[in-house]
Every structure is written in C-alpha cells, then in structure tokens.
Write an enzyme that holds these catalytic residues in place. Structure first.
Site, PDB file in Angstrom:
ATOM      1  N   GLU A  95       7.334   1.097  10.565  1.00  0.00           N
ATOM      2  CA  GLU A  95       6.328   0.089  10.840  1.00  0.00           C
ATOM      3  C   GLU A  95       6.370  -1.062   9.849  1.00  0.00           C
ATOM      4  O   GLU A  95       6.732  -0.881   8.691  1.00  0.00           O
ATOM      5  CB  GLU A  95       4.947   0.720  10.758  1.00  0.00           C
ATOM      6  N   CYS A 108       4.421  -6.995   5.462  1.00  0.00           N
ATOM      7  CA  CYS A 108       4.524  -5.722   4.736  1.00  0.00           C
ATOM      8  C   CYS A 108       5.601  -4.889   5.420  1.00  0.00           C
ATOM      9  O   CYS A 108       5.530  -4.665   6.634  1.00  0.00           O
ATOM     10  CB  CYS A 108       3.170  -5.008   4.792  1.00  0.00           C
ATOM     11  N   CYS A 115       8.023   9.437   3.985  1.00  0.00           N
ATOM     12  CA  CYS A 115       8.060   9.373   2.521  1.00  0.00           C
ATOM     13  C   CYS A 115       7.930  10.768   1.939  1.00  0.00           C
ATOM     14  O   CYS A 115       7.189  11.599   2.476  1.00  0.00           O
ATOM     15  CB  CYS A 115       6.915   8.495   2.020  1.00  0.00           C
ATOM     16  N   CYS A 119       1.553  11.301  -1.711  1.00  0.00           N
ATOM     17  CA  CYS A 119       0.241  10.880  -2.213  1.00  0.00           C
ATOM     18  C   CYS A 119      -0.809  11.389  -1.224  1.00  0.00           C
ATOM     19  O   CYS A 119      -0.651  11.219  -0.007  1.00  0.00           O
ATOM     20  CB  CYS A 119       0.182   9.356  -2.315  1.00  0.00           C
ATOM     21  N   CYS A 122      -2.546   9.209   1.652  1.00  0.00           N
ATOM     22  CA  CYS A 122      -1.645   8.368   2.447  1.00  0.00           C
ATOM     23  C   CYS A 122      -1.183   9.085   3.708  1.00  0.00           C
ATOM     24  O   CYS A 122      -0.655  10.192   3.653  1.00  0.00           O
ATOM     25  CB  CYS A 122      -0.446   7.991   1.577  1.00  0.00           C
ATOM     26  N   CYS A 338      -3.426  -0.336   3.938  1.00  0.00           N
ATOM     27  CA  CYS A 338      -2.767   0.475   2.927  1.00  0.00           C
ATOM     28  C   CYS A 338      -2.939   1.962   3.188  1.00  0.00           C
ATOM     29  O   CYS A 338      -4.043   2.438   3.387  1.00  0.00           O
ATOM     30  CB  CYS A 338      -3.379   0.158   1.574  1.00  0.00           C
TER      31      CYS A 338
HETATM   32 FE1  SF4 Z   1       4.876   7.379  -0.136  1.00  0.00          FE
HETATM   33 FE2  SF4 Z   1       2.451   6.881   0.842  1.00  0.00          FE
HETATM   34 FE3  SF4 Z   1       2.731   7.500  -1.736  1.00  0.00          FE
HETATM   35 FE4  SF4 Z   1       3.610   5.130  -0.798  1.00  0.00          FE
HETATM   36  S1  SF4 Z   1       1.480   5.837  -0.891  1.00  0.00           S
HETATM   37  S2  SF4 Z   1       4.717   6.554  -2.213  1.00  0.00           S
HETATM   38  S3  SF4 Z   1       4.297   5.715   1.283  1.00  0.00           S
HETATM   39  S4  SF4 Z   1       3.191   8.838   0.011  1.00  0.00           S
END
Ligand code: SF4
Length: 354
Positions: A95, A108, A115, A119, A122, A338
């Site tokens: 995306e 962006c 990923c 986190c 996220c 975000c």
């Molecule tokens: Fe990965 Fe999301 Fe952490 Fe960014 S915020 S490093 S996309 S897990």
C-alpha cells in the site's frame, strides 16, 4: 526474459545499453525518460531512435506497481492497494498513500510487503514479513501515484518511507530507490523532502550516517522508558533506548538537519506528564523535533489519548525546548493512517507507524 528497467540507476542502465551493443549514453537517456518524464512505454521515449525503442520493447520491461484498488478519504487522501511481482519477484500486495495539501503532496510508500518487526500497535505487523521490495517496486509507488494524480499535482512533493515494512531491514533496495528520488537528474526531490522512518535499527542508522546522499531520518520512539518500549516494540530488546539514542548522538547531522522522533500517544499507556518529562531527558543533546501522533482507534486494544493529555504533553516538551508538533493522521476513514497499512481490502478507518 526481458530485463526490468524500473529501479535501475543511470550507471546500471548505461551498462545494460553496453551489454546490448548500444551507445552507453542511451542509458542516461532512458533514465531521464523514466524518472524525470515518467514515460513508462518505450514507444513514448521519443528521445531514443525508433529502432532502439522497438528493440527495448522486446528485450526490456518497465513494470509499475499495478493499482488494484483506490480508497478515497473524506480528507482528500487516497490509499492505493498495489499488486507487485513479476516473473522474477513473487507476487504481493502493498500500500501507498497519497496525501494532497495546499502547495504540496506527500506520498507514503512501503519498503517491504508486511513487516517482521512486530510493533504491537501496528496492523502491518500482523501480516508478518512477506518479502522485501525491489528498488523498482519502491520508487515505482511514487511514480505511479504522481502519474495517477498528474492533472492536479502541487509544485512540491514529499515522500515518506513509512508504509509497510522497516526500510533499514531492506537497506540496499531502499537506498537504491532513495538515490533515484534524490537525484536532480532522476525524480529530483530535495533531501529534506524524503524522510526514512525507522523503528530504531541501530546498524542501519550507523550505515545511513556514512552515506553521501541520504534522506532525512525519523525514529519511531513511542515510549519514555525501556520497560514501556519493550512492551510496545519488541525491537527495543535488541536495540534499547540507550543504544538507539547514542547512535543518534553520533549521527552526522548536517547543518540545520534535525531528527524527527515519532511518538504515538496511546491513551493511558505513554501519554502522562511523567512520560513527557522522561522524553525531554531522553532527547537531551540530540537535535530533535517530536511529532506527537494521537492514536487512531483501530482493531487493536489501545485507546485514543484525551485532548487534555495531548496538549499537556506538547506543552512540557515545548517548555523544555524540544520542538513538538501534534500530527493527526490523515486518511483515517480508509485505513491510511500511521500503523494501519495492512493490505485491508475494505474501506474503513489505516496504521504503519514509522
Ligand atoms: Fe513494521 Fe509496523 Fe513496526 Fe513499522 S510500525 S516497523 S511497519 S511493525
């Protein structure tokens, strides 16, 4: 098999021309057509002789990310769901978000599909890492979004590497794309208009500091203590705050260059007066500004901070000389904010947090 040209540098295109027995200077001409003029069809590259255009159509390809869906937000942002992949790169969905504003647009983009950093706030983390993107797939998102919106582009373009993925864990492809974005003969953006955001991969930060051409750097902080950051961003166990901030202190910032620290305010988790005071102490002796990003309610077990706590947090930072800005994520109604980039097919309120 045709050779993919998108993502190649002027030097690589020159080498490719030489490998075909063509004149070396044809390489920079293709580079100009691709990145400066955004010509993605060899037939339209009128700076090349017709015979070469025909030959390239046989022996090379230009593959932009393919738009699968567009989600338009009421605030004017557009989230693009792209399909990527070719004969040599596994198919995936990624995306990007196009955010128009008075006098500029910010795009962006993603550097990985999914990923691995995990986190906890996220949505992208929930995908796990699907694969790294190639340089062409990274720069291609910018070119595709500019092309799509060409009728009403503002004079200034900003690019933030804050979509899916941790850019410093796909270092070489990310930097190859960034060099094209920053090259005056390429896409031609200024270094202050391209920002790479990291969760705090210290060896990547150290490596970036040695680059001659590099983007601005943003660091996803999100916590005021190791204990808190360990709980939100497990990467902190590998690179704890003391190590991360030491890498920032040693980073060769240019004159007038700042680090941007991103701090997502999670109601009742990291948004107290004590948190704000600890952040001030953590950032002492670092040329930094802080973006405070109130949490976007989503599918995760966090709540938005109160207006009062947001304002108090900012007041403490500013009072102690740390420039700080409240940034409300754009595109919340289409999951474009975000931490919301998770290849969601449905429209609804987006979140990747760096
Ligand atoms: Fe990965 Fe999301 Fe952490 Fe960014 S915020 S490093 S996309 S897990």
């Amino acid at each position: 098999m045709p050779v993919e040209l998108l993502g190649k540098s002027a030097e690589e295109l020159r080498d490719f021309m030489v490998s075909l027995g063509e004149k070396p200077y044809r390489g920079p001409q293709i580079y100009h057509a691709l990145y400066k003029e955004r010509q993605f069809d060899f037939a339209a590259m009128t700076n090349l002789p017709a015979a070469l255009r025909e030959r390239l159509a046989q022996e090379a390809s230009i593959t932009l990310p393919r738009i699968l869906r567009r989600f338009a937000s009421v605030d004017g942002s557009i989230r693009y769901l792209f399909s990527i992949g070719s004969e040599t790169a596994k198919p995936a969905q990624i995306e990007s978000v196009f955010m128009p504003r008075e006098g500029r647009q910010t795009i962006c983009i993603s550097t990985q599909a999914g990923c691995a950093v995990d986190c906890h706030f996220c949505l992208t983390a929930q995908l796990g890492l699907i694969r790294n993107l190639t340089a062409g797939e990274i720069v291609g998102q910018v070119l595709a979004a500019l092309q799509e919106n060409r009728e009403h582009l503002a004079p200034q373009t900003n690019v933030v590497l804050m979509g899916q993925g941790e850019p410093l864990l796909n270092y070489d492809a990310t930097m190859a794309a960034v060099r094209i974005l920053l090259d005056p003969k390429g896409v031609g953006l200024g270094p202050r208009h391209v920002t790479l955001s990291t969760s705090g991969i210290v060896p990547g930060i150290e490596r970036l500091g040695k680059e001659k051409i590099r983007p601005s750097l943003a660091i996803s902080l999100n916590a005021s203590s190791d204990e808190q950051r360990d709980a939100l961003m497990p990467i902190n166990r590998k690179y704890p705050l003391s190590v991360l901030l030491e890498a920032c202190r040693n980073y060769p910032l240019r004159p007038r260059e700042y680090f941007t620290f991103e701090y997502v305010l999670l109601g009742g988790v990291n948004d107290t007066v004590e948190d704000a005071r600890r952040v001030v102490r953590l950032l002492a002796h670092i040329r930094a500004k802080v973006n405070l990003i109130p949490w976007n309610p989503g599918n995760l077990p966090y709540r938005a901070p109160t207006e009062e706590s947001i304002e108090k947090f900012q007041e403490i930072l500013v009072e102690k000389g740390v420039p700080s800005f409240i940034r409300y994520s754009r595109g919340q109604d289409v999951f474009a904010a975000c931490g919301q980039l998770a290849s969601l097919e449905s429209a609804g309120p987006i979140v990747s947090l760096q």
